[in-house]
Design a protein around this motif. Structure first.
Motif, mmCIF file in Angstrom:
data_model
loop_
_atom_site.group_PDB
_atom_site.id
_atom_site.type_symbol
_atom_site.label_atom_id
_atom_site.label_comp_id
_atom_site.label_asym_id
_atom_site.label_seq_id
_atom_site.Cartn_x
_atom_site.Cartn_y
_atom_site.Cartn_z
ATOM 1 N N UNK A 38 0.828 -1.322 0.180
ATOM 2 C CA UNK A 38 0.265 0.061 -0.293
ATOM 3 C C UNK A 38 0.699 1.586 -0.124
ATOM 4 N N UNK A 39 0.725 2.409 -0.447
ATOM 5 C CA UNK A 39 1.571 4.074 -0.663
ATOM 6 C C UNK A 39 2.672 3.582 -1.049
ATOM 7 N N UNK A 40 2.847 2.954 -2.494
ATOM 8 C CA UNK A 40 4.029 2.486 -2.532
ATOM 9 C C UNK A 40 4.522 3.824 -3.233
ATOM 10 N N UNK A 41 4.168 4.902 -3.415
ATOM 11 C CA UNK A 41 4.315 5.968 -4.134
ATOM 12 C C UNK A 41 4.660 7.370 -3.034
ATOM 13 N N UNK A 42 4.223 6.559 -1.734
ATOM 14 C CA UNK A 42 4.455 7.283 -0.843
ATOM 15 C C UNK A 42 3.547 8.499 -0.549
ATOM 16 N N UNK A 43 2.858 8.680 -0.924
ATOM 17 C CA UNK A 43 1.689 9.732 -1.642
ATOM 18 C C UNK A 43 0.639 10.321 -0.022
ATOM 19 N N UNK A 44 0.968 9.211 0.575
ATOM 20 C CA UNK A 44 0.074 9.898 2.376
ATOM 21 C C UNK A 44 0.574 10.922 3.284
ATOM 22 N N UNK A 45 2.460 10.195 2.855
ATOM 23 C CA UNK A 45 2.823 11.030 4.106
ATOM 24 C C UNK A 45 2.830 10.788 4.896
ATOM 25 N N UNK A 46 3.188 9.478 5.321
ATOM 26 C CA UNK A 46 2.940 8.681 6.760
ATOM 27 C C UNK A 46 4.575 9.439 7.487
ATOM 28 N N UNK A 47 4.423 9.152 8.469
ATOM 29 C CA UNK A 47 5.591 9.620 9.862
ATOM 30 C C UNK A 47 6.852 8.511 9.325
ATOM 31 N N UNK A 48 7.491 8.455 9.525
ATOM 32 C CA UNK A 48 8.825 7.094 9.493
ATOM 33 C C UNK A 48 8.248 5.633 9.650
ATOM 34 N N UNK A 49 7.815 5.818 10.773
ATOM 35 C CA UNK A 49 7.429 4.095 11.345
ATOM 36 C C UNK A 49 6.211 3.770 10.974
#
Length: 267
Positions: free
Chosen positions: A222-233
């Motif tokens: 999920x979110x392979x492109x890192x578009x969600x701006x999750x924190x590093x963890x």
């Protein structure tokens, strides 16, 4: 005897006030901050003043993010005069929870002030972010080259902010470690919105390559492109896997035999 009035030494004194910012900061978003710096001393100010804006973890004050850029310019302030500073900043990848926006004036110490202890103001803010997690990947269907598999899984948002347009991607891998250059993409599934603390079920039919045979790992990322701006963890739980033992497909293997050609060739 006549009393002697001793006046304090003329010095400026910078004080930060009227600090304003949104109450909720979402990681990756842009926020606008404004504040006022007043010369509360008894002498005019003409100096190059550098302000500093920081995000400080309320529970762990040693964890600090310095917001960039820090305003710096030559200031001219009469006694009681102020300047207003505004700026836009991208919320850093901080953990969810209570944080302090800390604004400090004259951090370089260029101004000799009557009170060096009142150059800072703080404002409490809440930092939030989504955190997508994939779980319960299940596979049904004939595990044979060229056959269709029915996949189901659940994507959770265990973060503190809603997640929109969440994309899950399915890959066929030999070793279970995602390698975009060699692993085979089988399909995608999109969730329009997963609220904070919520879940969304996914179902997808994928086709195994006709020449696939042997041991594989099925990956849902999920979110392979890192578009969600999750924190590093939050990037550590974006993968679910399932083992596959793919049988060889039964397909025709044509062999050319008995080729004949004329004995005599005429030019």
């Amino acid at each position: 005897a006549q009393a002697t009035l001793v006046a304090p030494q003329p010095k400026p004194n910078l004080q930060v006030g009227l600090l304003q910012a949104p109450a909720v900061w979402r990681v990756g978003d842009t926020v606008q901050v404004s504040y006022t710096v007043t010369n509360a001393g008894n002498d005019p100010l003409v100096a190059f003043v550098t302000d500093r804006l920081q995000l400080v973890n309320s529970a762990n004050p040693a964890e600090v993010f310095t917001l960039s850029p820090s305003p710096a310019k030559t200031r001219t302030l009469g006694i009681g005069e102020s300047y207003v500073q505004t700026g836009s900043f991208i919320v850093p990848a901080a953990g969810s929870g209570s944080w302090l926006l800390r604004v400090s004036a004259d951090v370089s110490g260029a101004v000799s002030e009557s009170n060096e202890g009142d150059n800072t103001a703080e404002l409490g803010v809440a930092v939030v972010h989504p955190d997508a997690r994939v779980r319960e990947l299940a596979v049904q269907g004939l595990q044979q080259g060229g056959e269709a598999l029915q996949l189901t899984w659940i994507t959770d948002n265990i973060g503190s902010a809603d997640a929109a347009q969440v994309k899950d991607t399915v890959y066929l891998s030999r070793d279970g470690a995602l390698q975009l250059g060699t692993d085979i993409k089988l399909g995608e599934f999109s969730h329009s919105l997963i609220q904070a603390g919520g879940s969304s079920a996914a179902a997808l039919s994928v086709m195994l390559p006709v020449d696939a045979v042997g041991i594989y790992r099925l990956l849902v990322v999920t979110d392979l492109a890192n578009t969600l701006n999750e924190n590093p963890g939050g990037e550590d739980n974006n993968l679910a896997t399932a083992d596959l033992d793919v049988a060889q497909d039964f397909y025709a293997d044509l062999v050319v035999t008995g080729v004949e050609s004329p004995v005599r060739i005429i030019d």
